[in-house]
Design an enzyme around this catalytic site. Structure first.
Site, PDB file in Angstrom:
ATOM      1  N   HIS A   1      72.084   0.905  56.129  1.00  0.00           N
ATOM      2  CA  HIS A   1      71.374   0.693  54.862  1.00  0.00           C
ATOM      3  C   HIS A   1      72.355   0.679  53.694  1.00  0.00           C
ATOM      4  CE1 HIS A   1      67.876   2.006  57.359  1.00  0.00           C
ATOM      5  NE2 HIS A   1      67.287   1.057  56.653  1.00  0.00           N
TER       6      HIS A   1
ATOM      7  N   TRP B   1      75.171  -2.064  51.137  1.00  0.00           N
ATOM      8  CA  TRP B   1      75.138  -3.266  50.301  1.00  0.00           C
ATOM      9  C   TRP B   1      74.951  -4.531  51.138  1.00  0.00           C
ATOM     10  CZ3 TRP B   1      73.940  -6.014  46.501  1.00  0.00           C
ATOM     11  CH2 TRP B   1      74.641  -7.146  46.083  1.00  0.00           C
TER      12      TRP B   1
ATOM     13  N   HIS C   1      73.218  -4.863  53.876  1.00  0.00           N
ATOM     14  CA  HIS C   1      71.795  -4.975  54.215  1.00  0.00           C
ATOM     15  C   HIS C   1      70.991  -5.414  52.992  1.00  0.00           C
ATOM     16  CE1 HIS C   1      67.821  -4.135  55.802  1.00  0.00           C
ATOM     17  NE2 HIS C   1      67.616  -3.246  54.845  1.00  0.00           N
TER      18      HIS C   1
ATOM     19  N   HIS D   1      65.978  -2.934  47.210  1.00  0.00           N
ATOM     20  CA  HIS D   1      64.948  -2.205  47.951  1.00  0.00           C
ATOM     21  C   HIS D   1      65.455  -0.957  48.680  1.00  0.00           C
ATOM     22  CE1 HIS D   1      66.637  -4.028  51.553  1.00  0.00           C
ATOM     23  NE2 HIS D   1      65.867  -3.252  52.286  1.00  0.00           N
ATOM     24  N   ASP D   2      66.777  -0.816  48.900  1.00  0.00           N
ATOM     25  CA  ASP D   2      67.303   0.370  49.596  1.00  0.00           C
ATOM     26  C   ASP D   2      68.392   1.072  48.781  1.00  0.00           C
ATOM     27  OD1 ASP D   2      65.843   0.871  51.894  1.00  0.00           O
ATOM     28  OD2 ASP D   2      66.892  -0.635  53.077  1.00  0.00           O
TER      29      ASP D   2
END
Length: 435
Positions: free
Chosen positions: A131, A133, A135, A169-170
């Protein structure tokens, strides 16, 4: 009230003074509380200033990218099977800026603000195995491709929210899931009791937007800004897989009953949520070599959580237990069959141009099933060989026992023959046969 002019203090005077004292006490309490709040605000501002400095992009990076012209075409970036693994981090930033400008232009957005925002987003992804950059960029790239290939599916402000929501989003993901956060009583879990990490990702997005020179929505009207921000929150929260199943059930029912309406805001929010999940799972639809490399880092992150769970005396699920590596392929078959394929099938029903995601995922599922079958055959062969070896050992043991028995019988006969021979010899020599 204290210095009464005439007479002695009465019961009424005492009650009046007591009531007055209560209000005095409250006033003092409020004054002290206000002072504490004021000091806390100053501490918060100092902490925010420090965090902003350390989490914001560097000036040298900003200046270097600002001097570059936004490229007109980046080959392959609008392909569902685009591979970001070999791209350098700064190249991912350049691609992100290109995708944004290609979709929305720079008429209502400032180039330097966009560059600064993207660089800071990159910096706020932690260096965890999966999780990270890379991704975040991959999910944004997948959403860009959906919007690019189906331009009439979403409205302009919805596209803006979907793309920025995918990119962010993460943010600040710690490499652990919501369940782990709750079970270990993480401070985040105390703040957000549901969709813990997803709420944190959204709040990190807002924090970046609030930093000086980072508000890419600065030229939007008040109503547009409110709508986009609300939509970004909806999109980021939709990446919680716990919400995927109810969203899928609602949208599937609408499609089965032929009641899906593009004019309905509720229905549009549902398809946005499914599109976010589809992009979040985009690694499952990439070409096989990319899929395998991605699965490696996914499981490395899983195993790190499993190690952390073991450290606090908990037993991790097999998927997160590094002692059960042989179950990787089977877990992928289960994951792709139960979540990815249904997600892409539903998305393809609503947005037909996303068929490549479904095809890629099905191809990968077939490969994982093949690996599972091969492992099953291999294990069966090992078990069969082991059984044959055990049976062979039993037969050998039985044969040795029979040979030993025969040798014993032959030995007994030989001794008897020797005895008879000795007796006969004794008699021949004139003895009594008792020698």
């Amino acid at each position: 009230m204290v210095n009464k002019a005439t007479g002695v203090f009465s019961k009424e005077d005492e009650e009046s003074f007591e009531m007055f004292a209560v209000y005095c006490g409250l006033a003092l309490h409020h004054a002290k509380l206000y002072d504490k709040i004021r000091r806390s605000e100053q501490k918060y501002k100092v902490a925010l200033e420090m965090m902003s400095y350390h989490s914001s992009c560097g000036q040298d990076e900003l200046e270097r990218l600002s001097r570059e012209a936004v490229p007109i075409v980046m080959p392959g970036v609008d392909d569902f099977y685009f591979c970001p693994i070999n791209l350098m981090d700064m190249d991912k930033v350049r691609h992100s800026i290109y995708m944004f400008v290609d979709l929305f232009g720079l008429t209502r957005f400032e180039k330097d603000c966009l560059i600064r925002f993207t660089l800071t987003v990159k910096k706020n992804y932690r260096r965890v195995p999966y999780h990270n950059w890379t991704h975040g960029f991959s999910v944004a790239n997948s959403m860009y491709t959906i919007i690019k290939r189906s331009p009439k599916s979403f409205k302009p402000l919805e596209c803006l929210a979907l793309f920025i929501g995918s990119l962010c989003h993460d943010l600040d993901h710690r490499g652990k899931n919501n369940k782990f956060m709750l079970e270990t009583e993480s401070p985040l879990a105390a703040i957000y009791t549901t969709s813990t990490l997803e709420h944190h990702h959204f709040n990190q997005t807002v924090t970046i937007l609030q930093q000086e020179g980072h508000n890419i929505f600065g030229k939007l009207t008040s109503n547009e800004y409110k709508q986009v921000l609300g939509n970004i929150k909806h999109c980021i929260l939709a990446t919680d897989l716990a919400l995927f199943f109810p969203n899928k059930a609602k949208l599937t029912k609408l499609m089965d009953e032929d009641k899906f309406d593009w004019e309905s805001m509720e229905h549009r929010l549902l398809i946005q949520a499914i599109a976010m999940t589809a992009c979040d799972l985009c690694a499952s639809a990439k070409p096989w070599d990319v899929q395998v490399e991605t699965v490696k880092v996914i499981f490395e992150e899983f195993y790190e959580q499993g190690d952390a769970e073991k450290a606090v005396g908990k037993s991790p699920i097999p998927m997160m237990d590094r002692d059960k590596v042989d179950e990787q392929a089977q877990s992928q078959v289960g994951f792709l069959s139960a979540i990815c394929i249904p997600c892409y099938e539903l998305l393809n029903r609503v947005i037909p141009n996303t068929d490549k995601l479904l095809d890629g995922c099905k191809a990968n599922l077939d490969r994982w099933k093949q690996i599972v079958d091969e492992e099953k055959k291999k294990n069966e062969a090992i078990m069969k060989r082991k059984k044959e070896e055990e049976d062979g050992e039993e037969e050998t043991d039985t044969g040795i026992e029979e040979v030993n028995e025969e040798e014993d019988e032959e030995g007994e006969e030989t001794l008897e023959d020797i005895d008879d021979e000795c007796i006969n010899n004794d008699k021949d020599q004139g003895g009594d046969g008792n020698t």
